[in-house]
Design a protein around this motif. Structure first.
Motif, PDB file in Angstrom:
ATOM      1  N   GLY A  79      -1.319 -11.231  -5.166  1.00 41.06           N
ATOM      2  CA  GLY A  79      -2.708 -11.038  -4.764  1.00 41.06           C
ATOM      3  C   GLY A  79      -3.301 -12.310  -4.160  1.00 41.06           C
ATOM      4  N   CYS A  80      -4.486 -12.146  -3.594  1.00 37.34           N
ATOM      5  CA  CYS A  80      -5.189 -13.287  -3.008  1.00 37.34           C
ATOM      6  C   CYS A  80      -5.665 -14.225  -4.113  1.00 37.34           C
ATOM      7  CB  CYS A  80      -6.353 -12.786  -2.167  1.00 37.34           C
ATOM      8  SG  CYS A  80      -7.141 -14.055  -1.157  1.00 37.34           S
ATOM      9  N   HIS A  81      -5.897 -13.671  -5.292  1.00 37.49           N
ATOM     10  CA  HIS A  81      -6.238 -14.497  -6.444  1.00 37.49           C
ATOM     11  C   HIS A  81      -5.244 -15.640  -6.600  1.00 37.49           C
ATOM     12  CE1 HIS A  81      -9.427 -13.162  -9.211  1.00 37.49           C
ATOM     13  NE2 HIS A  81      -9.294 -11.989  -8.655  1.00 37.49           N
ATOM     14  N   LEU A 104      -5.490 -18.222  -3.745  1.00 35.83           N
ATOM     15  CA  LEU A 104      -6.630 -19.122  -3.895  1.00 35.83           C
ATOM     16  C   LEU A 104      -6.417 -20.110  -5.037  1.00 35.83           C
ATOM     17  CD1 LEU A 104      -9.470 -16.469  -3.513  1.00 35.83           C
ATOM     18  CD2 LEU A 104      -8.973 -18.324  -1.905  1.00 35.83           C
ATOM     19  N   PHE A 156     -17.805 -15.376  -3.608  1.00 32.00           N
ATOM     20  CA  PHE A 156     -16.994 -14.493  -4.462  1.00 32.00           C
ATOM     21  C   PHE A 156     -16.792 -15.100  -5.858  1.00 32.00           C
ATOM     22  CE2 PHE A 156     -12.323 -13.479  -5.416  1.00 32.00           C
ATOM     23  CZ  PHE A 156     -12.618 -12.336  -6.134  1.00 32.00           C
ATOM     24  N   THR A 190     -15.107 -18.043   3.204  1.00 28.07           N
ATOM     25  CA  THR A 190     -14.676 -16.697   3.575  1.00 28.07           C
ATOM     26  C   THR A 190     -15.454 -16.351   4.845  1.00 28.07           C
ATOM     27  OG1 THR A 190     -14.450 -16.210   1.220  1.00 28.07           O
ATOM     28  CG2 THR A 190     -14.389 -14.322   2.689  1.00 28.07           C
ATOM     29  N   ASN A 227     -17.513 -11.896   1.629  1.00 31.55           N
ATOM     30  CA  ASN A 227     -17.899 -11.307   0.356  1.00 31.55           C
ATOM     31  C   ASN A 227     -18.731 -12.359  -0.362  1.00 31.55           C
ATOM     32  OD1 ASN A 227     -18.112 -10.187  -2.196  1.00 31.55           O
ATOM     33  ND2 ASN A 227     -15.956 -10.392  -2.696  1.00 31.55           N
ATOM     34  N   ASP A 263     -10.404 -17.997   3.138  1.00 31.89           N
ATOM     35  CA  ASP A 263     -10.122 -16.700   2.527  1.00 31.89           C
ATOM     36  C   ASP A 263     -10.433 -15.626   3.575  1.00 31.89           C
ATOM     37  OD1 ASP A 263     -10.052 -14.350   1.075  1.00 31.89           O
ATOM     38  OD2 ASP A 263     -11.187 -15.132  -0.630  1.00 31.89           O
ATOM     39  N   ILE A 299      -9.487 -12.309   3.446  1.00 32.03           N
ATOM     40  CA  ILE A 299      -9.016 -11.054   2.856  1.00 32.03           C
ATOM     41  C   ILE A 299      -9.627  -9.801   3.506  1.00 32.03           C
ATOM     42  CG2 ILE A 299     -10.726 -11.089   0.985  1.00 32.03           C
ATOM     43  CD1 ILE A 299      -8.498 -10.097  -0.891  1.00 32.03           C
ATOM     44  N   TYR A 300     -10.859  -9.927   4.050  1.00 31.52           N
ATOM     45  CA  TYR A 300     -11.484  -8.764   4.673  1.00 31.52           C
ATOM     46  C   TYR A 300     -11.382  -8.776   6.197  1.00 31.52           C
ATOM     47  CZ  TYR A 300     -13.643  -8.029   0.104  1.00 31.52           C
ATOM     48  OH  TYR A 300     -13.856  -7.819  -1.234  1.00 31.52           O
ATOM     49  N   SER A 353      -4.618 -11.010   1.357  1.00 31.07           N
ATOM     50  CA  SER A 353      -3.811 -10.064   0.592  1.00 31.07           C
ATOM     51  C   SER A 353      -3.989  -8.668   1.160  1.00 31.07           C
ATOM     52  CB  SER A 353      -4.211 -10.048  -0.884  1.00 31.07           C
ATOM     53  OG  SER A 353      -5.337  -9.224  -1.099  1.00 31.07           O
ATOM     54  N   SER A 412      -4.945  -6.270  -0.773  1.00 33.61           N
ATOM     55  CA  SER A 412      -5.747  -5.598  -1.794  1.00 33.61           C
ATOM     56  C   SER A 412      -6.908  -4.814  -1.213  1.00 33.61           C
ATOM     57  CB  SER A 412      -6.308  -6.628  -2.775  1.00 33.61           C
ATOM     58  OG  SER A 412      -5.254  -7.274  -3.439  1.00 33.61           O
ATOM     59  N   LYS A 413      -7.475  -5.301  -0.105  1.00 35.02           N
ATOM     60  CA  LYS A 413      -8.641  -4.637   0.464  1.00 35.02           C
ATOM     61  C   LYS A 413      -8.234  -3.698   1.593  1.00 35.02           C
ATOM     62  CE  LYS A 413     -10.807  -7.283  -2.321  1.00 35.02           C
ATOM     63  NZ  LYS A 413     -11.405  -6.774  -3.563  1.00 35.02           N
ATOM     64  N   ARG A 428      -0.900  -5.794  -5.898  1.00 38.40           N
ATOM     65  CA  ARG A 428      -0.894  -7.242  -6.117  1.00 38.40           C
ATOM     66  C   ARG A 428       0.017  -7.954  -5.130  1.00 38.40           C
ATOM     67  NH1 ARG A 428      -4.615  -7.796  -6.738  1.00 38.40           N
ATOM     68  NH2 ARG A 428      -4.821  -9.747  -7.858  1.00 38.40           N
ATOM     69  N   TYR A 430      -7.138  -1.737  -9.086  1.00 36.53           N
ATOM     70  CA  TYR A 430      -7.060  -2.892  -9.971  1.00 36.53           C
ATOM     71  C   TYR A 430      -6.870  -2.357 -11.376  1.00 36.53           C
ATOM     72  CZ  TYR A 430      -8.897  -6.330  -6.612  1.00 36.53           C
ATOM     73  OH  TYR A 430      -9.070  -7.173  -5.545  1.00 36.53           O
TER      74      TYR A 430
HETATM   75  C1  LIG Z   1     -13.265 -12.781  -1.007  1.00 39.86           C
HETATM   76  C2  LIG Z   1     -12.190 -12.350  -1.947  1.00 39.86           C
HETATM   77  N1  LIG Z   1     -11.102 -13.119  -2.116  1.00 39.86           N
HETATM   78  C3  LIG Z   1     -10.121 -12.787  -2.944  1.00 39.86           C
HETATM   79  C4  LIG Z   1     -10.146 -11.628  -3.684  1.00 39.86           C
HETATM   80  C5  LIG Z   1      -9.023 -11.327  -4.626  1.00 39.86           C
HETATM   81  O1  LIG Z   1      -8.090 -10.508  -4.026  1.00 39.86           O
HETATM   82  P1  LIG Z   1      -6.784  -9.955  -4.744  1.00 39.86           P
HETATM   83  O2  LIG Z   1      -7.146  -8.690  -5.417  1.00 39.86           O
HETATM   84  O3  LIG Z   1      -5.806  -9.764  -3.643  1.00 39.86           O
HETATM   85  O4  LIG Z   1      -6.313 -10.986  -5.711  1.00 39.86           O
HETATM   86  C6  LIG Z   1     -11.225 -10.770  -3.536  1.00 39.86           C
HETATM   87  C7  LIG Z   1     -11.278  -9.516  -4.307  1.00 39.86           C
HETATM   88  O5  LIG Z   1     -12.259  -9.089  -4.788  1.00 39.86           O
HETATM   89  C8  LIG Z   1     -12.268 -11.130  -2.642  1.00 39.86           C
HETATM   90  O6  LIG Z   1     -13.341 -10.367  -2.497  1.00 39.86           O
END
Ligand SMILES: Cc1ncc(COP(=O)(O)O)c(C=O)c1O
Ligand SMILES: Cc1ncc(COP(=O)(O)O)c(C=O)c1O
Lengths: 482, 482
Positions: free
Chosen positions: A176-178, A181, A202, A247, A252, A280, A282-283, A310, A312-313, A320, B142
């Motif tokens: 995941g992006c978590h 980061l 975020f 971001t 976000n 970041d 991700i979107y 990631s 994820s979105k 993940r 999630y």
């Molecule tokens: C801006 C931002 N970065 C990272 C994440 C985390 O993403 P992931 O679910 O891929 O770990 C989110 C998810 O809410 C997000 O909104």
């Protein structure tokens, strides 16, 4: 996108931008049919979408008019956080959000989940299925520490859309992006050091700083143009800022996309102070406009930008599967990735690689982007209908999150607790600040807007606002001790 | 286990422990058949296993004898690391190991992968397959931040085998044991603080300390009884040790299982100094003996022990499904887990839960445990045949890793590079120390011992030893500068 949705989007934009004014008569069905070379029924379908979105109203025998009751919603003001390094707090609230996120009976408006029920996602199940049927032992082994080569190849190919030339060896797949980061932050900053972040930002980023004992300096951020470069420059001059985390595309929580020219200036600022940028993105693939926004990484020639993202979105968070292109910090990031989770799970990487390689990614994006954009307009309309006059909302340029700023007296923490009774959950504003600012704000997920339930929820939130006022200096009620 | 394997194990143990002496005649096939109530052919099969293991030799017309050539291998000496806190280094070597681990043409004796080709693992593929066919949207969402409830229920059930009474809410599912350890270390220690670890100890643990900027104090460790409690006590008295991290059952790399009584004493020591214990139990389910070793956690009434484990060694590492039972540190660990990876991937959690719930876990364990134990004996025999007299090897009580201590003059880093030409990879000893001790040691994975290839590899390593001597005080060759 289908013809009628295309047309509806076009007309909708003209209404939004004031090209057609409230109450004004819209072109007739026949005119539009001739002008756009589409059938009469296509135009009628398009008008029905606009009607549904509250942008147009039909008048018997006279055609369609721009909705006269349309209220122009104000954008949130630019934020004004205290500009000095602080320790991040707010973990309790984030944990509460996490805990309530798993209640199945609750409408999860606080979550970060995209529309995972989209039909264009079906081939992902088939990919997962086919891979497990192959009994490929590779999926049971420790994967390469940088991640599956086939997936890194696909990620490199997709990155071209944001202007990045990446090689598979520039990329590290993450959980995941978590993880991307978290690895980036820990690779760059030692405890006690300072990182500059957008405010609001975020909550996962705020908490990552907390977990790494890194101090946050929250930089004022504009809901249209993004992080204030002036304030950032001041911060870089005043404090030993170790890195900048932004971001910049489809942000976000507040939805802006920084214009390219400002992204360029941000990069130049980072160069001047020799500071790395964690971007970041991700979107980014969910931007409504065309072309997709460039990443700052695409402007970077020195390996200064660590690009994190990631699936994820864009696909589904339960997979993940994320990634990072850490530039010149590759080895430090690899170390953090190794100790964080070792390798990344193999099976899901295979499935995502296959989904993209087989050409399912872009059609899925096209579908959900359109859906999210229409949902945005719909939700903003409901808010303008049901919420108090002084409510401000963001105008997201992509993704599926809306930021709502309420009157100063509203406490969204209380609001959230009140809403529990109605089985509605929102994301409270305070988790988007290191020090709990934005208590009068909330974030709403509009990925799935089943009209009836969602409109009802918005109305319900509006109704609860009165009971969610901050309690001012209230005298403790005396209790008789037994 | 089948009858003949049972019998072979029994006889093997009697030979190992010296009940039958080298060269001594073993009971006749008929005697054993009567004594154990099994068929003649069962006994013959058992003897063939012992022959294969090099424990027994047949003599025409006289039956079986204990192998006369059996050399008693010496155990490695107790380690004697410098007993003061140090910064961990050795990341370069670990990275090298990771990088070579993905070469498909290389015999990966340095890896930590179990036998993933075991037939008893097949139902795992079916589980993965069936879950993706169900198109269950839950797998795309999630997951709950603590992990899938169904899996936590199964983990709680299995934990009873090591004497632990856990509830699902005591458990956090993680992305492998790596994440469990990393979250535990970061939850307990701030940078600059000190953690006590076994020496030698798993390189992932050493690197986790490095990544968290935690200092390691390496404690002498005995290849039979584990960490020296005397040395540990001294360290606790002398230094502000923030936590103790041990792998007390089927230790990696040296294979001991601490006797229960020593585990008890370790816990009491931790109580006396009010220090938490991180217990890595990842190989516990792979103990050869019965009953399975108790965990220290099972003796802990105060929530002092953070029990970490995963299904990477018992099932397959590519799944990345691990867990932690953090006792009283639950919330801090949850925070670290949240920022490390967010939720854990859902699909693989579902598959593992289903595999266990359907009763496939124990049969698989029984099968691989027997296989690993036989492989251990076989590899030790080959080493005793091919390696120099002064070689010492561990006597693992479970798992599939052998620790080999060579003459002081051997440098296994050089050895490993020499072996690259023969497409063999080992784990060099130095990565199992914070400061690069154990350069004359190596670790070998014996999960899959395809007789011919493996015996050949062992011989090849033995032959390379001479060329892998440390270069002593060698005078730099003079170079003419142009
Ligand atoms: C801006 C931002 N970065 C990272 C994440 C985390 O993403 P992931 O679910 O891929 O770990 C989110 C998810 O809410 C997000 O909104
Ligand atoms: C003792 C020990 N702990 C933890 C790990 C990491 O396990 P996982 O692959 O589940 O992250 C290993 C793997 O080599 C190990 O040997």
């Amino acid at each position: 996108m289908t013809l009628y949705l295309n047309l509806a989007t076009l007309l909708g934009q003209r209404i939004e931008t004031g090209l057609y004014l409230p109450g004004q008569r819209l072109p007739s069905v026949r005119t539009l049919s001739l002008e756009h070379g589409v059938s009469l029924s296509t135009v009628q379908q398009a008008y029905r979408v606009l009607e549904d979105l509250g942008l147009a109203v039909p008048r018997p025998k006279s055609g369609y008019f721009v909705s006269p009751t349309r209220r122009q919603m104000l954008l949130p003001a630019s934020s004004r956080p205290a500009q000095r390094p602080v320790e991040v707090c707010q973990w309790d609230q984030v944990l509460e959000l996490m805990r309530t996120s798993s209640r199945p009976d609750t409408l999860q408006l606080g979550s970060g989940t995209p529309d995972i029920a989209a039909v264009t996602l079906k081939p992902l199940f088939s990919a997962l299925n086919q891979i497990s049927r192959r009994h490929d032992l590779a999926m049971l082994r420790y994967d390469n520490i940088q991640g599956l080569l086939e997936l890194r190849q696909q990620v490199a190919r997709l990155a071209l859309d944001s202007g990045c030339r990446l090689l598979p060896e520039d990329i590290v797949i993450t959980t995941g992006c978590h993880e991307a980061l978290s690895a980036a932050v820990r690779a760059l900053c030692k405890p006690g050091e300072i990182m500059a972040v957008e405010s609001p930002g975020f909550h996962g980023i705020m908490q990552t700083l907390k977990g790494a004992n890194v101090q946050a300096i929250e930089i004022p951020t504009d809901p249209v143009t993004g992080i204030s470069l002036e304030a950032l420059e001041l911060a870089l001059e005043q404090w030993p800022v170790r890195a900048i985390l932004v971001t910049p595309s489809c942000n976000n929580p507040i939805g802006f996309t920084m214009p390219d020219e400002r992204k360029q200036r941000l990069l130049r600022l980072a160069q001047r102070f020799d500071t790395p940028i964690i971007e970041d993105d991700i979107y980014g693939d969910l931007a409504y406009g065309y072309p997709r926004p460039s990443s700052i990484k695409s402007m970077d020639k020195e390996g200064r930008v660590l690009l994190c993202s990631s699936f994820s979105k864009t696909l589904a968070p339960g997979l993940r599967v994320g990634w990072i292109a850490p530039g010149r910090y590759l080895e430090q990031v690899l170390h953090m990735k190794y100790i964080g989770t070792g390798a990344t799970a193999t099976h899901t990487q295979m499935a995502v690689a296959e989904f993209i390689a087989k050409g399912f990614y872009q059609p899925h994006l096209r579908r959900v982007r359109g859906q999210y954009q229409r949902n945005r307009d719909r939700v903003i309309r409901w808010i303008s209908q049901y919420f108090p006059e002084d409510t401000r909302v963001s105008q997201p340029q992509g993704g599926f999150m809306l930021w709502v700023e309420l009157s100063e007296s509203v406490d969204t923490l209380r609001l959230n607790r009140l809403l529990t009774e109605s089985s509605i959950q929102i994301a409270v504003g305070s988790i988007f600040s290191a020090v709990g600012k934005y208590r009068n704000c909330l974030r709403i997920n509009y990925a799935c807007v089943e009209s009836a339930a969602m409109e009802e929820a918005i109305r319900c939130i509006a109704q609860s606002l009165n009971s969610a006022q901050t309690v001012h200096n209230c005298h403790p009620t005396s209790q008789s001790s037994g």
